[in-house]
Design a protein around this motif. Structure first.
Motif, short mmCIF file in Angstrom:
data_model
loop_
_atom_site.label_atom_id
_atom_site.label_comp_id
_atom_site.label_asym_id
_atom_site.label_seq_id
_atom_site.Cartn_x
_atom_site.Cartn_y
_atom_site.Cartn_z
N CYS A 199 0.85 -1.19 0.00
CA CYS A 199 0.00 0.00 0.00
C CYS A 199 0.88 1.25 0.00
O CYS A 199 1.96 1.26 0.61
CB CYS A 199 -0.89 -0.01 1.24
SG CYS A 199 -2.02 1.40 1.31
N HIS B 151 0.20 4.00 1.46
CA HIS B 151 0.00 4.76 2.70
C HIS B 151 0.97 4.34 3.79
O HIS B 151 1.58 5.18 4.46
CB HIS B 151 -1.45 4.60 3.18
CG HIS B 151 -1.74 5.29 4.47
ND1 HIS B 151 -2.21 4.63 5.57
CD2 HIS B 151 -1.60 6.58 4.82
CE1 HIS B 151 -2.37 5.50 6.56
NE2 HIS B 151 -2.01 6.69 6.14
N ALA B 152 1.10 3.05 4.00
CA ALA B 152 2.03 2.50 4.99
C ALA B 152 2.36 1.08 4.54
O ALA B 152 2.13 0.75 3.38
CB ALA B 152 1.41 2.52 6.38
N ALA C 205 1.46 -2.36 4.23
CA ALA C 205 0.45 -3.41 4.30
C ALA C 205 0.39 -4.07 2.93
O ALA C 205 0.57 -3.41 1.90
CB ALA C 205 -0.91 -2.84 4.66
N CYS D 65 -7.31 -1.70 1.08
CA CYS D 65 -6.18 -2.08 1.93
C CYS D 65 -6.70 -2.62 3.26
O CYS D 65 -7.64 -2.07 3.84
CB CYS D 65 -5.31 -0.85 2.17
SG CYS D 65 -3.96 -1.14 3.31
N LEU E 88 -5.22 -2.52 6.19
CA LEU E 88 -4.76 -1.87 7.41
C LEU E 88 -5.61 -0.68 7.83
O LEU E 88 -6.09 -0.61 8.96
CB LEU E 88 -3.29 -1.44 7.25
CG LEU E 88 -2.54 -1.07 8.52
CD1 LEU E 88 -2.66 -2.15 9.59
CD2 LEU E 88 -1.07 -0.80 8.21
N HIS E 89 -5.82 0.27 6.90
CA HIS E 89 -6.63 1.45 7.25
C HIS E 89 -7.78 1.66 6.28
O HIS E 89 -8.39 2.72 6.27
CB HIS E 89 -5.76 2.72 7.25
CG HIS E 89 -4.55 2.61 8.11
ND1 HIS E 89 -3.27 2.57 7.59
CD2 HIS E 89 -4.41 2.51 9.46
CE1 HIS E 89 -2.39 2.45 8.58
NE2 HIS E 89 -3.05 2.40 9.72
N GLY E 90 -8.03 0.69 5.43
CA GLY E 90 -9.18 0.78 4.53
C GLY E 90 -8.99 1.70 3.34
O GLY E 90 -9.97 2.08 2.69
N GLY E 91 -7.73 2.08 3.03
CA GLY E 91 -7.49 2.89 1.84
C GLY E 91 -7.97 2.16 0.60
O GLY E 91 -7.87 0.94 0.51
N PRO F 120 -7.16 7.64 3.46
CA PRO F 120 -5.84 8.21 3.75
C PRO F 120 -4.84 8.12 2.60
O PRO F 120 -3.67 8.41 2.78
CB PRO F 120 -5.37 7.36 4.94
CG PRO F 120 -5.91 6.00 4.62
CD PRO F 120 -7.27 6.25 3.99
N ILE F 121 -5.29 7.72 1.42
CA ILE F 121 -4.37 7.51 0.29
C ILE F 121 -4.07 8.83 -0.39
O ILE F 121 -4.99 9.56 -0.79
CB ILE F 121 -5.00 6.54 -0.74
CG1 ILE F 121 -5.37 5.20 -0.08
CG2 ILE F 121 -4.06 6.33 -1.92
CD1 ILE F 121 -4.23 4.46 0.57
#
Ligand code: FES
Length: 108
Positions: free
Chosen positions: A49, A51-52, A54, A68, A70-73, A86-87
């Motif tokens: 991902c 964003h971070a 994952a 994603c 991890l945070h649903g991006g 958060p993407i």
């Protein structure tokens, strides 16, 4: 003199192993690649991902949206375009060719 980009097609998986709506995570030449099936069409992207850290292959493919874990991006599966917070960076897609049951990805 005109420079031409060299294509480097690598056989990565069998299409029959990736059902529609599923994502396969692969390690190819030190790269983490996600290969997924959107209604019978095969796509390949980075598996990490933007964003971070994952693995997208641990997430979900809902229609033509990659989510994603991890945070649903969310990303457009067919283009890699990020679909909002958060993407902030798109996901890199790789060119894909399917020959018979072989999935070939251009890693150049
Ligand atoms: Fe993918 Fe945060 S790591 S949305």
């Amino acid at each position: 003199m005109t420079e031409t980009k060299t294509e480097r097609w690598t056989s990565v998986a069998k299409k029959s192993a990736i059902e529609p709506g599923t994502i396969l995570g692969l390690k190819i030449e030190d790269r983490d690649i996600a290969v997924y099936n959107v209604d019978g069409a095969i796509y390949a992207s980075n598996n990490i991902c933007t964003h971070a850290h994952a693995f997208m292959s641990d997430g979900w493919l809902e229609g033509d949206v990659l989510e994603c874990p991890l945070h649903g991006g969310r990303f457009e599966a067919k283009t890699g375009r990020g679909m909002g917070a958060p993407i902030i960076c798109d996901l890199k897609l790789y060119p894909v060719r399917v020959e018979g049951d072989d999935i070939l990805v251009d890693l150049s």
